[in-house]
Design a protein around this motif. Sequence first.
Motif, mmCIF file in Angstrom:
data_model
loop_
_atom_site.group_PDB
_atom_site.id
_atom_site.type_symbol
_atom_site.label_atom_id
_atom_site.label_comp_id
_atom_site.label_asym_id
_atom_site.label_seq_id
_atom_site.Cartn_x
_atom_site.Cartn_y
_atom_site.Cartn_z
ATOM 1 N N ARG A 1 -4.012 82.902 96.181
ATOM 2 C CA ARG A 1 -4.037 84.316 95.813
ATOM 3 C C ARG A 1 -2.713 84.746 95.195
ATOM 4 N NH1 ARG A 1 -6.732 86.798 101.359
ATOM 5 N NH2 ARG A 1 -8.934 86.493 100.803
ATOM 6 N N SER A 2 -1.611 84.234 95.730
ATOM 7 C CA SER A 2 -0.287 84.585 95.204
ATOM 8 C C SER A 2 -0.114 84.077 93.784
ATOM 9 C CB SER A 2 0.807 84.008 96.105
ATOM 10 O OG SER A 2 0.735 84.549 97.402
ATOM 11 N N ILE A 3 -0.677 82.904 93.496
ATOM 12 C CA ILE A 3 -0.572 82.348 92.148
ATOM 13 C C ILE A 3 -1.247 83.258 91.130
ATOM 14 C CG2 ILE A 3 -1.357 80.474 90.644
ATOM 15 C CD1 ILE A 3 -0.900 78.549 92.961
ATOM 16 N N PHE A 4 -2.516 83.586 91.368
ATOM 17 C CA PHE A 4 -3.185 84.382 90.331
ATOM 18 C C PHE A 4 -2.842 85.870 90.413
ATOM 19 C CE2 PHE A 4 -6.789 83.808 93.413
ATOM 20 C CZ PHE A 4 -7.092 85.136 93.687
ATOM 21 N N THR A 5 -2.312 86.328 91.559
ATOM 22 C CA THR A 5 -1.782 87.694 91.605
ATOM 23 C C THR A 5 -0.560 87.792 90.706
ATOM 24 O OG1 THR A 5 -2.637 88.191 93.812
ATOM 25 C CG2 THR A 5 -0.721 89.449 93.085
ATOM 26 N N GLY A 6 0.251 86.735 90.691
ATOM 27 C CA GLY A 6 1.402 86.700 89.789
ATOM 28 C C GLY A 6 0.965 86.742 88.335
ATOM 29 N N TRP A 7 -0.065 85.984 87.985
ATOM 30 C CA TRP A 7 -0.571 86.007 86.605
ATOM 31 C C TRP A 7 -1.106 87.383 86.251
ATOM 32 C CZ3 TRP A 7 -3.834 80.910 87.201
ATOM 33 C CH2 TRP A 7 -2.974 79.810 87.181
ATOM 34 N N PHE A 8 -1.818 87.969 87.197
ATOM 35 C CA PHE A 8 -2.353 89.313 86.967
ATOM 36 C C PHE A 8 -1.216 90.306 86.733
ATOM 37 C CE2 PHE A 8 -2.947 93.383 89.191
ATOM 38 C CZ PHE A 8 -3.918 93.967 88.389
ATOM 39 N N GLU B 1 -7.517 89.896 84.881
ATOM 40 C CA GLU B 1 -7.706 91.193 85.526
ATOM 41 C C GLU B 1 -9.067 91.256 86.214
ATOM 42 O OE1 GLU B 1 -8.186 95.768 83.997
ATOM 43 O OE2 GLU B 1 -6.482 94.615 83.228
ATOM 44 N N SER B 2 -10.098 90.816 85.518
ATOM 45 C CA SER B 2 -11.439 90.816 86.094
ATOM 46 C C SER B 2 -11.511 89.934 87.333
ATOM 47 C CB SER B 2 -12.452 90.335 85.047
ATOM 48 O OG SER B 2 -13.742 90.230 85.610
ATOM 49 N N TYR B 3 -10.924 88.732 87.236
ATOM 50 C CA TYR B 3 -10.997 87.820 88.386
ATOM 51 C C TYR B 3 -10.184 88.351 89.560
ATOM 52 C CZ TYR B 3 -11.237 83.838 91.355
ATOM 53 O OH TYR B 3 -11.486 83.040 92.444
ATOM 54 N N TRP C 1 1.158 75.134 80.530
ATOM 55 C CA TRP C 1 2.461 74.942 81.168
ATOM 56 C C TRP C 1 3.181 76.272 81.369
ATOM 57 C CZ3 TRP C 1 4.214 71.681 84.289
ATOM 58 C CH2 TRP C 1 5.592 71.532 84.534
ATOM 59 N N LYS C 2 2.991 77.215 80.451
ATOM 60 C CA LYS C 2 3.587 78.541 80.642
ATOM 61 C C LYS C 2 3.059 79.188 81.921
ATOM 62 C CE LYS C 2 4.696 79.959 75.903
ATOM 63 N NZ LYS C 2 4.369 80.905 74.803
ATOM 64 N N LEU C 3 1.754 79.064 82.159
ATOM 65 C CA LEU C 3 1.190 79.629 83.381
ATOM 66 C C LEU C 3 1.686 78.868 84.600
ATOM 67 C CD1 LEU C 3 -2.534 80.488 82.532
ATOM 68 C CD2 LEU C 3 -0.544 81.999 82.577
ATOM 69 N N ARG C 4 1.798 77.563 84.469
ATOM 70 C CA ARG C 4 2.283 76.747 85.593
ATOM 71 C C ARG C 4 3.697 77.170 85.997
ATOM 72 N NH1 ARG C 4 3.954 74.572 89.289
ATOM 73 N NH2 ARG C 4 3.990 72.368 89.894
ATOM 74 N N CYS C 5 4.520 77.559 85.014
ATOM 75 C CA CYS C 5 5.916 77.929 85.273
ATOM 76 C C CYS C 5 6.122 79.441 85.335
ATOM 77 C CB CYS C 5 6.821 77.345 84.185
ATOM 78 S SG CYS C 5 6.771 75.547 84.071
ATOM 79 N N ALA D 1 7.011 82.928 86.202
ATOM 80 C CA ALA D 1 7.930 83.324 87.272
ATOM 81 C C ALA D 1 7.245 84.095 88.404
ATOM 82 C CB ALA D 1 9.093 84.136 86.691
ATOM 83 N N PRO D 2 6.482 85.161 88.124
ATOM 84 C CA PRO D 2 5.830 85.875 89.227
ATOM 85 C C PRO D 2 4.882 84.978 90.023
ATOM 86 C CG PRO D 2 5.844 87.229 87.268
ATOM 87 C CD PRO D 2 6.284 85.862 86.839
ATOM 88 N N SER D 3 4.105 84.161 89.339
ATOM 89 C CA SER D 3 3.171 83.274 90.014
ATOM 90 C C SER D 3 3.906 82.274 90.897
ATOM 91 C CB SER D 3 2.317 82.539 88.979
ATOM 92 O OG SER D 3 1.444 81.633 89.608
ATOM 93 N N SER D 4 4.935 81.636 90.350
ATOM 94 C CA SER D 4 5.678 80.616 91.089
ATOM 95 C C SER D 4 6.410 81.196 92.288
ATOM 96 C CB SER D 4 6.687 79.926 90.157
ATOM 97 O OG SER D 4 6.037 79.241 89.118
ATOM 98 N N LEU D 5 7.111 82.302 92.072
ATOM 99 C CA LEU D 5 7.957 82.828 93.138
ATOM 100 C C LEU D 5 7.151 83.528 94.230
ATOM 101 C CD1 LEU D 5 11.012 84.074 91.068
ATOM 102 C CD2 LEU D 5 10.753 81.964 92.369
ATOM 103 N N LEU D 6 6.065 84.204 93.875
ATOM 104 C CA LEU D 6 5.243 84.829 94.911
ATOM 105 C C LEU D 6 4.557 83.775 95.769
ATOM 106 C CD1 LEU D 6 3.607 87.853 93.033
ATOM 107 C CD2 LEU D 6 5.598 87.846 94.558
ATOM 108 N N SER D 7 4.113 82.681 95.169
ATOM 109 C CA SER D 7 3.474 81.620 95.953
ATOM 110 C C SER D 7 4.501 80.856 96.784
ATOM 111 C CB SER D 7 2.701 80.671 95.045
ATOM 112 O OG SER D 7 3.529 80.074 94.073
ATOM 113 N N GLN D 8 5.695 80.647 96.236
ATOM 114 C CA GLN D 8 6.739 79.974 97.012
ATOM 115 C C GLN D 8 7.196 80.828 98.192
ATOM 116 O OE1 GLN D 8 9.969 78.599 94.495
ATOM 117 N NE2 GLN D 8 8.532 77.769 92.991
#
Length: 478
Positions: free
Chosen positions: A111-118, A136-138, A279-283, A285-292
């Motif tokens: 959830r933290s990963i895709f919340t960061g993307w959102f 956003e939809s997901y 790779w941009k999504l993999r790296c 920042a919000p996705s990575s740091l919120l999940s970490q």
Amino acid sequence: MERGIVMIENNRYLQRLNDGRNIWLDGDIVKNLDEHPAFKGTVHTIQSLLDLQTKPDSKSLLTYQTEEGLDANLSFLVPRTHEDLEKKRLAYQHWADQTFGVMSRLSEYSRSIFTGWFANRSEYEDAHPGFSEKIESYYYQSRNLDLLSTVAGHDPQKDRSKTAEEKKPGILHISRKDSEGIYVRGAKMIATAAPYVDEILIFSYHKRGENERAFANVFFVPVNAKGLHIVCRESFADEREEDHPLSARFDEMDAVLIFDDVFIPWERVLVHEDPEFAWKLRCDAPSSLLSQHQTVVRLVSKLESVVAIGNELAETAGATQFLHVKEKLAELIIQLETIKALLLASEYKAKMYNGILLPNQDFLATARNLGTRFYPRALEILQQIGAGGLLQVPSSIKELEGPIGPLLKEYYQGTETSAEDRTRLIKLTWDLLGSPLASRHELYERFYSGDPVRTYAAQYNNYKNKQKLVDYVYEVLK
């Protein structure tokens, strides 16, 4: 997905499990997970955790109110203030404490990963039209329906000497596509908790080259998708809860996902054969740091359990009077307090990024890297403290009430602890230390964030103060 949809009632979780998902164990598809001995303990643990979100004394710790007035799990909260980060930390801690920190993929991570993307979706919209609308939809669907999820990003270890292109039949790739979506074939690992969730996020853990475009895809897939096979490892669950308190309730299971021409509609495909964007999504920042942030909170909970167990082992054996035992117990405390300090420092040094308050990367990376060494060492310390006493218990707690119960109670008691309580403590310790589940967790803590050699090297590469420190040395030498 309409943002006003009502959250699913958590008591429907057991019904959601019987949705036609292909869970393979011992050569058969498992029906009724909540009744199968390999799964039922964990299923009911998850149900109890979901129930916490509706109980008055824990609801305020685990949920927040959305703009539509719904109660949502705090893992979906986009942090804008230090108070938000604290709320998320306390929620993760409360959740993890219910399982001694040994269940690591109860959706908060994914959830933290895709919340960061959102939260950061506007950064990608110009270069990748449609991404913002899809994520956003997901996000709203998952948040409002309280869907459980996990992730899978690694390719199967079929032949590591070959390139990805040479291994194409085994690596997840698009087999065909049409106006409705894509069809994928191949495999992904390791999907921890896959049998228990609703959705799985699929991505590539490592960077793909231009010659590997076929493998550079990111998408969400429901666990009951036609053609998706979830192949479980051997179960480490045990039905004897009194004698195996962790294994009986907290085996979250690991699985390999085999995709046999699984259809994924375009609205669920975030990245389509695009190595750069994947790779941009993999790296991100919000996705990575919120999940970490979530993983470090869980590590704190796990280390707290180890400290408590280690101290009680020593206390019940009258061993805390010995200096070398105090030294070992202090080492466990130092581990715990180090990770806690890094976690709090990451929040204190949090900075705004595109309107999102993100914890400090250096402190989180340090905590995660230390965890790969701390946890195996913590288990070694428990071995040294418990020593032969870890084998000095009857085969079952029930024996204490058997024909020779009075004798057992006399010889199995601790300094000021009943034989029953000390036996329960040692069996808990063994479940954390010597059971199949324990071995799995030691392996997990060593490698869950990647190869430690790579993660340590990455921390060196990403450390921004190297030149500043070098300049300081030469300045002092002048």
